[in-house]
Design an enzyme around this catalytic site. Structure first.
Site, PDB file in Angstrom:
ATOM      1  N   LYS A   1      -6.734   3.447   8.638  1.00  0.00           N
ATOM      2  CA  LYS A   1      -5.834   4.434   8.063  1.00  0.00           C
ATOM      3  C   LYS A   1      -6.426   5.848   8.153  1.00  0.00           C
ATOM      4  CE  LYS A   1      -3.521   1.227   4.937  1.00  0.00           C
ATOM      5  NZ  LYS A   1      -3.255   0.819   3.539  1.00  0.00           N
TER       6      LYS A   1
ATOM      7  N   SER B   1       0.798  -1.225   0.000  1.00  0.00           N
ATOM      8  CA  SER B   1       0.000   0.000   0.000  1.00  0.00           C
ATOM      9  C   SER B   1       0.832   1.277   0.000  1.00  0.00           C
ATOM     10  CB  SER B   1      -0.954   0.006   1.201  1.00  0.00           C
ATOM     11  OG  SER B   1      -0.236   0.005   2.413  1.00  0.00           O
TER      12      SER B   1
END
Length: 780
Positions: free
Chosen positions: A726, A683
């Protein structure tokens, strides 16, 4: 003379106490000392051969070279079985003699250096005559020794090798330790046979003397026989009176008739009861058989707890101690709703139990909610921790052929619950390991498969037992380390990190009350207003769950108790000053982003086992030869993302207005700070690409922007996981613009509205979309 291999050899060795093995012979023995276990494990991962040496002093735990007999046997390991505790049972077969010269140790594993001895005979008339003499002497010895079988005598007569003949007789006929070790230590086959002949002749003479002594003791034996008959008469009388062992089998048989055993279990119990009835009183096997039968009969055959199908009550029980966890609670309510409808329709309520897996970071309440699920449904609760389990026998049990065999912990748990449909928790299923003792994860495949667990076979019971009605629930911090076949058998329910607001509600509704009650203080004697509780959460804890928060509140309650006692107050209200006095200076400060744009520095977002974190990626370039350096303890996947990002930049260098040969003239260094923390995952691909473009083009990056996403060689931005965690990390860090992959737009449903409203969220399909937003162009 025997041939010696001139090539020195070093092998792991195990010192034996009072035991020895001969070439071509098998031996069982137990291994318990740490060094011996290390040697065994070392041998298992190499050629499965280990050197067995015999100690001169059995009480010496760390024998030196002088306290070991110099000649040992290289043995082939045939089988290793784990015993209760840390001991191992080993089956070996001897192969060759080995003359030791030196002992060493490496990382706790003992090694012996020396020479392998070749026992091949050198044919000669003298050796042939010696073999025949030994066979004749042994035949005379066997006649005076009633314990030797005719088969043993035939085996000795058929052996033609001097080495094999000496070893065969020493291993099977000699009883004195000193005699056997003397034969073992002799490396010359001819001298070995001569020494054996002397021993056999001496033992033959002793046998004559023993027969004389036996005649003298015959009268005492007759008396013992009479005592035996009297004991048997007493036993018969006890049976007539309803006492003694005869009634034991009757009681067990009657109990078996009253239980709804399956056909195979019933046949097995009756077969074992018939075997038990024919055993002699006091026989060690009698206790083993009795324990086995009682284990079968003590299982809760046909016993089920009735489910409480009141959905309102279930909701109340689940909400009492847990705030949030909506997916978990909804799944249990769905299960009860289905059972309730089946009851109204008059259908069978024995529906196959669900097999669930709660996956989430530590401290979010996965284990404790399972206990409340059992309470809400009205079932018994059993917990088994799988963290560090490496032995398959923990799941399936040991076979009855081994001393001290017991069933596996699944059967033990069902017996403990006293019900065939408990809630069975497998805690930390992602922490299981495997080694030479088996793979417990593979053993779990049958347990957690609704199509197979209706006939689960434990190695100890060896009969099918129905686990289909059990509600199996497992917990894990991450699904990555769970084997795919096992993961496929479970229904995964994600348990996400708590938001700051959720932590505040949990602390206010549950944790503070719990800690006050834990320390025996009056209710509401310690008050923490919401704004100070929020400060406590933000400044003194940083976690996905509430474990540290619980301990921190406990510390505040204890310090408040001290103040109440010293100041003679009945209650304490926590303020900012008291919070600092109780806990000290703030432990965590928000990682606020830089205000000014910076070249090569990009804010990324990461999802760890303890929740979301902001992840800064730094890139710098310098004159060089085109080397790419990656630091910060990056994993293989993250390194591949950096290489993919560099390849995309090289492919689009003209569009980015870069020097055509920058990759030849410049060295590139990408670093992810906090180098002591391992990092991995795809990511960070767009983050690294943005950092590269910024550093190579000398264009600054906005520091109020954070991004996440995987990059392909074509520049596509692929979706990632952990969106909620996140965004919570970005929210805590004060980020105002978030760049997410377009395909992650659907994941925003799980993110609280107040968090979403704090950002400008931009969805990117291509890396060019990211660069347009993140880079500060001159026109701006």
């Amino acid at each position: 003379m025997p041939k010696k291999n001139q090539n020195n050899k070093t092998m792991p060795y195990i010192p034996l106490r009072g035991l020895m093995v001969f070439p071509r012979m098998s031996l069982h023995f137990d291994v318990g000392r740490p060094g011996s276990v290390q040697a065994l494990e070392k041998a298992m991962v190499e050629d499965q051969r280990v050197l067995l040496l015999t100690q001169k002093d059995e009480n010496d735990d760390h024998p030196t070279l002088e306290k070991l007999y110099p000649v040992g046997i290289v043995a082939h390991i045939k089988q290793v079985v784990s015993l209760p505790g840390d001991a191992l049972r080993v089956l070996v077969e001897g192969e060759n003699r080995f003359l030791i010269r030196e002992l060493t140790e490496e990382e706790g594993c003992p090694f012996a250096a020396g020479e392998m001895i070749d026992d091949t005979d050198q044919p000669s008339p003298e050796l042939e005559a010696l073999i025949r003499t030994t066979q004749r002497v042994f035949e005379e010895y066997a006649r005076g020794n009633g314990s030797l079988s005719a088969e043993m005598l035939r085996s000795v007569q058929q052996v033609k090798s001097a080495s094999a003949l000496a070893d065969l007789i020493a291993a099977n006929a000699l009883t004195r330790f000193e005699d056997r070790i003397a034969v073992l230590q002799e490396v010359d086959p001819e001298k070995r046979l001569e020494a054996l002949d002397v021993i056999l002749m001496r033992e033959g003479e002793l046998a004559v003397i023993e027969r004389t002594v036996q005649q003298r003791l015959k009268q005492q034996v007759d008396k013992n026989q009479k005592d035996y008959y009297l004991r048997e008469q007493i036993r018969a009388i006890q049976e007539e009176l309803g006492e003694g062992e005869g009634r034991l089998t009757d009681r067990l048989r009657k109990k078996a008739e009253q239980l709804p055993l399956n056909e195979e279990a019933r046949e097995q119990v009756h077969r074992e009861l018939d075997h038990l009835a024919g055993m002699q009183t006091g026989s060690p096997e009698m206790t083993v058989t009795q324990n086995y039968i009682e284990w079968i009969l003590d299982m809760p055959w046909g016993k089920y707890t009735r489910d409480n199908l009141n959905i309102q009550r279930a909701r109340r029980v689940l909400d009492e101690d847990h705030y949030g966890l909506k997916k978990v609670k909804d799944r249990i309510i769905e299960y009860l709703a289905v059972l309730s409808i089946r009851q109204k329709e008059g259908q069978d309520l024995n529906m196959r139990g669900p097999i669930l897996c709660f996956v989430g970071p530590p401290g979010v309440g996965k284990t404790s909610i399972v206990r409340d699920i059992a309470k809400a449904v009205g079932r018994k609760f059993v917990r088994m921790s799988l963290g560090g389990v490496r032995d398959e026998a923990e799941i399936r049990g040991h076979r009855r052929t081994y001393i001290g065999a017991v069933p596996g912990r699944i059967i033990s748990g069902i017996r403990q619950a006293g019900s065939m449909n408990p809630v069975f928790l497998f805690d930390e299923i992602d922490k299981m390991g495997n080694d030479y003792r088996g793979d417990p994860a593979s053993a779990m495949l049958e347990v957690l498969d609704g199509e197979q667990n209706n006939a689960f076979r434990d190695h100890y019971l060896e009969i099918p037992f129905d686990l289909s009605q059990v509600m199996f629930i497992t917990t894990a911090n991450t699904r990555d380390s769970i084997p795919l076949p096992l993961l496929d058998r479970m229904e995964i329910i994600e348990v996400p990190s708590y938001t700051e607001e959720e932590k505040l509600q949990i602390a206010r509704r549950h944790l503070l009350k719990k800690e006050i009650a834990e320390y025996g203080l009056p209710a509401k004697s310690v008050r923490i207003p919401d704004k100070f509780m929020k400060k406590l959460i933000e400044d003194y804890t940083r976690e996905a769950g509430v474990r540290i928060l619980t301990r921190t509140i406990g510390q505040v309650v204890r310090r408040a108790a001290v103040d109440m006692l010293e100041e003679e107050q009945s209650s304490v209200t926590v303020t900012t000053e008291k919070l600092t006095a109780y806990l000290g200076a703030a432990r965590y400060l928000r990682d606020l982003p830089e205000k000014k744009p910076m070249v090569g520095v990009v804010n990324g977002l990461a999802y760890t086992s303890v929740g979301g974190e902001t992840l800064s990626v730094e890139c710098t370039v310098m004159p060089g030869s085109g080397q790419l350096s990656l630091t910060g303890q990056l994993g293989d996947v993250m390194k591949e993302s950096a290489k993919a990002a560099l390849s995309w930049v090289r492919t689009h260098q003209s569009e980015l207005h870069l020097d055509e040969e920058f990759y030849k003239k410049l060295d590139i260094h990408i670093h992810v700070p906090e180098g002591a923390v391992p990092k991995d995952g795809p990511s960070a691909g767009v983050t690294m690409a943005t950092s590269l473009v910024s550093a190579l083009s000398n264009v600054p990056v906005r520091q109020d922007v954070a991004m996440t996403g995987e990059i392909t060689l074509r520049g596509r931005v692929l979706p990632i996981g952990g969106v909620k965690e996140k965004l919570l990390a970005a929210y805590r860090a004060g980020i105002r613009v978030i760049l997410l992959p377009k395909e992650n737009q659907k994941d925003l449903e799980e993110v609280p509205d107040y968090v979403q409203k704090a950002f400008q969220i931009i969805f990117a399909e291509d890396i060019s979309d990211v660069l347009k937003t993140a880079l500060v162009h001159e026109s701006e």
